[in-house]
Design a protein around this motif. Structure first.
Motif, PDB file in Angstrom:
ATOM      1  N   PHE A   1       0.831  -1.197   0.000  1.00 27.40           N
ATOM      2  CA  PHE A   1       0.000   0.000   0.000  1.00 27.40           C
ATOM      3  C   PHE A   1       0.871   1.254   0.000  1.00 27.40           C
ATOM      4  O   PHE A   1       0.651   2.189  -0.766  1.00 27.40           O
ATOM      5  CB  PHE A   1      -0.923  -0.007   1.223  1.00 27.40           C
ATOM      6  CG  PHE A   1      -1.839   1.178   1.312  1.00 27.40           C
ATOM      7  CD1 PHE A   1      -3.071   1.151   0.705  1.00 27.40           C
ATOM      8  CD2 PHE A   1      -1.464   2.324   2.009  1.00 27.40           C
ATOM      9  CE1 PHE A   1      -3.923   2.243   0.786  1.00 27.40           C
ATOM     10  CE2 PHE A   1      -2.297   3.407   2.090  1.00 27.40           C
ATOM     11  CZ  PHE A   1      -3.540   3.369   1.479  1.00 27.40           C
ATOM     12  N   GLY A   2       1.875   1.266   0.872  1.00 27.99           N
ATOM     13  CA  GLY A   2       2.777   2.417   0.953  1.00 27.99           C
ATOM     14  C   GLY A   2       3.559   2.624  -0.331  1.00 27.99           C
ATOM     15  O   GLY A   2       3.727   3.761  -0.789  1.00 27.99           O
ATOM     16  N   LEU A   3       4.042   1.528  -0.926  1.00 28.36           N
ATOM     17  CA  LEU A   3       4.794   1.649  -2.174  1.00 28.36           C
ATOM     18  C   LEU A   3       3.921   2.161  -3.317  1.00 28.36           C
ATOM     19  O   LEU A   3       4.359   3.010  -4.106  1.00 28.36           O
ATOM     20  CB  LEU A   3       5.412   0.299  -2.544  1.00 28.36           C
ATOM     21  CG  LEU A   3       6.567  -0.172  -1.665  1.00 28.36           C
ATOM     22  CD1 LEU A   3       6.969  -1.594  -2.032  1.00 28.36           C
ATOM     23  CD2 LEU A   3       7.750   0.770  -1.769  1.00 28.36           C
ATOM     24  N   VAL A   4       2.710   1.666  -3.412  1.00 29.97           N
ATOM     25  CA  VAL A   4       1.801   2.132  -4.462  1.00 29.97           C
ATOM     26  C   VAL A   4       1.443   3.602  -4.235  1.00 29.97           C
ATOM     27  O   VAL A   4       1.407   4.390  -5.183  1.00 29.97           O
ATOM     28  CB  VAL A   4       0.535   1.244  -4.517  1.00 29.97           C
ATOM     29  CG1 VAL A   4      -0.535   1.867  -5.390  1.00 29.97           C
ATOM     30  CG2 VAL A   4       0.884  -0.139  -5.018  1.00 29.97           C
TER      31      VAL A   4
ATOM     32  N   ILE B   1      -3.409   5.192 -10.495  1.00 25.62           N
ATOM     33  CA  ILE B   1      -2.685   4.129  -9.774  1.00 25.62           C
ATOM     34  C   ILE B   1      -3.392   3.817  -8.460  1.00 25.62           C
ATOM     35  O   ILE B   1      -3.615   2.649  -8.138  1.00 25.62           O
ATOM     36  CB  ILE B   1      -1.215   4.543  -9.541  1.00 25.62           C
ATOM     37  CG1 ILE B   1      -0.509   4.730 -10.889  1.00 25.62           C
ATOM     38  CG2 ILE B   1      -0.486   3.509  -8.692  1.00 25.62           C
ATOM     39  CD1 ILE B   1       0.869   5.340 -10.799  1.00 25.62           C
ATOM     40  N   THR B   2      -3.785   4.843  -7.722  1.00 23.94           N
ATOM     41  CA  THR B   2      -4.520   4.589  -6.478  1.00 23.94           C
ATOM     42  C   THR B   2      -5.934   4.097  -6.782  1.00 23.94           C
ATOM     43  O   THR B   2      -6.511   3.372  -5.980  1.00 23.94           O
ATOM     44  CB  THR B   2      -4.561   5.843  -5.586  1.00 23.94           C
ATOM     45  OG1 THR B   2      -5.006   6.945  -6.343  1.00 23.94           O
ATOM     46  CG2 THR B   2      -3.214   6.122  -4.975  1.00 23.94           C
TER      47      THR B   2
ATOM     48  N   PHE C   1     -11.115   2.103   2.746  1.00 23.53           N
ATOM     49  CA  PHE C   1     -11.243   3.482   3.224  1.00 23.53           C
ATOM     50  C   PHE C   1      -9.952   4.263   2.993  1.00 23.53           C
ATOM     51  O   PHE C   1      -9.973   5.378   2.468  1.00 23.53           O
ATOM     52  CB  PHE C   1     -11.611   3.488   4.712  1.00 23.53           C
ATOM     53  CG  PHE C   1     -11.637   4.861   5.314  1.00 23.53           C
ATOM     54  CD1 PHE C   1     -12.649   5.748   5.010  1.00 23.53           C
ATOM     55  CD2 PHE C   1     -10.632   5.275   6.173  1.00 23.53           C
ATOM     56  CE1 PHE C   1     -12.672   7.027   5.549  1.00 23.53           C
ATOM     57  CE2 PHE C   1     -10.638   6.541   6.717  1.00 23.53           C
ATOM     58  CZ  PHE C   1     -11.669   7.423   6.406  1.00 23.53           C
ATOM     59  N   LEU C   2      -8.816   3.659   3.365  1.00 23.42           N
ATOM     60  CA  LEU C   2      -7.533   4.338   3.178  1.00 23.42           C
ATOM     61  C   LEU C   2      -7.221   4.553   1.696  1.00 23.42           C
ATOM     62  O   LEU C   2      -6.688   5.598   1.312  1.00 23.42           O
ATOM     63  CB  LEU C   2      -6.418   3.545   3.847  1.00 23.42           C
ATOM     64  CG  LEU C   2      -6.469   3.474   5.370  1.00 23.42           C
ATOM     65  CD1 LEU C   2      -5.379   2.546   5.892  1.00 23.42           C
ATOM     66  CD2 LEU C   2      -6.363   4.855   5.975  1.00 23.42           C
TER      67      LEU C   2
ATOM     68  N   TYR D   1      -6.845   8.078  -2.918  1.00 24.85           N
ATOM     69  CA  TYR D   1      -7.253   8.428  -4.274  1.00 24.85           C
ATOM     70  C   TYR D   1      -7.678   9.898  -4.348  1.00 24.85           C
ATOM     71  O   TYR D   1      -7.286  10.616  -5.272  1.00 24.85           O
ATOM     72  CB  TYR D   1      -8.396   7.529  -4.749  1.00 24.85           C
ATOM     73  CG  TYR D   1      -8.974   7.972  -6.061  1.00 24.85           C
ATOM     74  CD1 TYR D   1      -8.310   7.705  -7.252  1.00 24.85           C
ATOM     75  CD2 TYR D   1     -10.161   8.691  -6.120  1.00 24.85           C
ATOM     76  CE1 TYR D   1      -8.810   8.135  -8.463  1.00 24.85           C
ATOM     77  CE2 TYR D   1     -10.671   9.122  -7.317  1.00 24.85           C
ATOM     78  CZ  TYR D   1      -9.996   8.839  -8.487  1.00 24.85           C
ATOM     79  OH  TYR D   1     -10.496   9.281  -9.678  1.00 24.85           O
ATOM     80  N   LEU D   2      -8.470  10.338  -3.381  1.00 20.00           N
ATOM     81  CA  LEU D   2      -8.902  11.743  -3.376  1.00 20.00           C
ATOM     82  C   LEU D   2      -7.709  12.682  -3.241  1.00 20.00           C
ATOM     83  O   LEU D   2      -7.655  13.731  -3.884  1.00 20.00           O
ATOM     84  CB  LEU D   2      -9.900  11.988  -2.243  1.00 20.00           C
ATOM     85  CG  LEU D   2     -11.252  11.309  -2.379  1.00 20.00           C
ATOM     86  CD1 LEU D   2     -12.090  11.591  -1.143  1.00 20.00           C
ATOM     87  CD2 LEU D   2     -11.973  11.746  -3.626  1.00 20.00           C
ATOM     88  N   TRP D   3      -6.754  12.320  -2.411  1.00 23.22           N
ATOM     89  CA  TRP D   3      -5.567  13.146  -2.188  1.00 23.22           C
ATOM     90  C   TRP D   3      -4.736  13.259  -3.464  1.00 23.22           C
ATOM     91  O   TRP D   3      -4.368  14.348  -3.889  1.00 23.22           O
ATOM     92  CB  TRP D   3      -4.757  12.556  -1.047  1.00 23.22           C
ATOM     93  CG  TRP D   3      -3.465  13.254  -0.763  1.00 23.22           C
ATOM     94  CD1 TRP D   3      -3.280  14.600  -0.582  1.00 23.22           C
ATOM     95  CD2 TRP D   3      -2.189  12.650  -0.614  1.00 23.22           C
ATOM     96  NE1 TRP D   3      -1.945  14.847  -0.330  1.00 23.22           N
ATOM     97  CE2 TRP D   3      -1.267  13.675  -0.341  1.00 23.22           C
ATOM     98  CE3 TRP D   3      -1.747  11.333  -0.674  1.00 23.22           C
ATOM     99  CZ2 TRP D   3       0.083  13.421  -0.140  1.00 23.22           C
ATOM    100  CZ3 TRP D   3      -0.410  11.093  -0.458  1.00 23.22           C
ATOM    101  CH2 TRP D   3       0.494  12.129  -0.208  1.00 23.22           C
TER     102      TRP D   3
END
Length: 113
Positions: free
Chosen positions: A21-24, A36-37, A80-81, A86-88
């Motif tokens: 998750f962090g790498l993506v 990508i997200t 949720f994360l 994605y929004l960010w």
């Protein structure tokens, strides 16, 4: 008794999922591509659907139900994360391309925090 394909009740699986998750998220932020997200969000939604189907088709094995239930809980947290991420990233991409955003998708979140 067959365990779920992706068992998030196993700490190693959760650690691997967090690292991926962090790498993506890092890749998405560096390339400033929200797609990508979006793909990551879609993958977690597919995993949730698979876990739900597994839960619906298993027998009366209580231990297996608890493990799949725990995995579904982690699925929802990752969804949720991923959605917030994605929004960010979408907000970053919109500002970079100087596009007019239809709405400020993260404003509702940051005002509540």
């Amino acid at each position: 008794m067959e365990l779920p394909m992706i068992n998030f009740t196993d700490p190693v699986a959760v650690l691997i999922a967090i690292v991926l998750f962090g790498l993506v998220l890092f890749l998405s932020r560096e390339t400033k591509k929200s797609v990508i997200t979006g793909i990551m969000l879609g993958v977690f939604l597919i995993i949730l659907v698979c876990h739900t189907i597994e839960l619906a088709t298993i027998g009366n094995t209580e231990i297996l139900r608890q493990e799949i239930g725990g995995s579904i809980t982690y699925d929802l947290v990752f969804i949720f994360l991923s959605f917030i991420s994605y929004l960010w990233i979408d907000d970053i991409e919109t500002k970079l391309n100087k596009k007019k955003s239809i709405d400020n998708s993260l404003d509702w979140f940051w005002k509540k925090v």
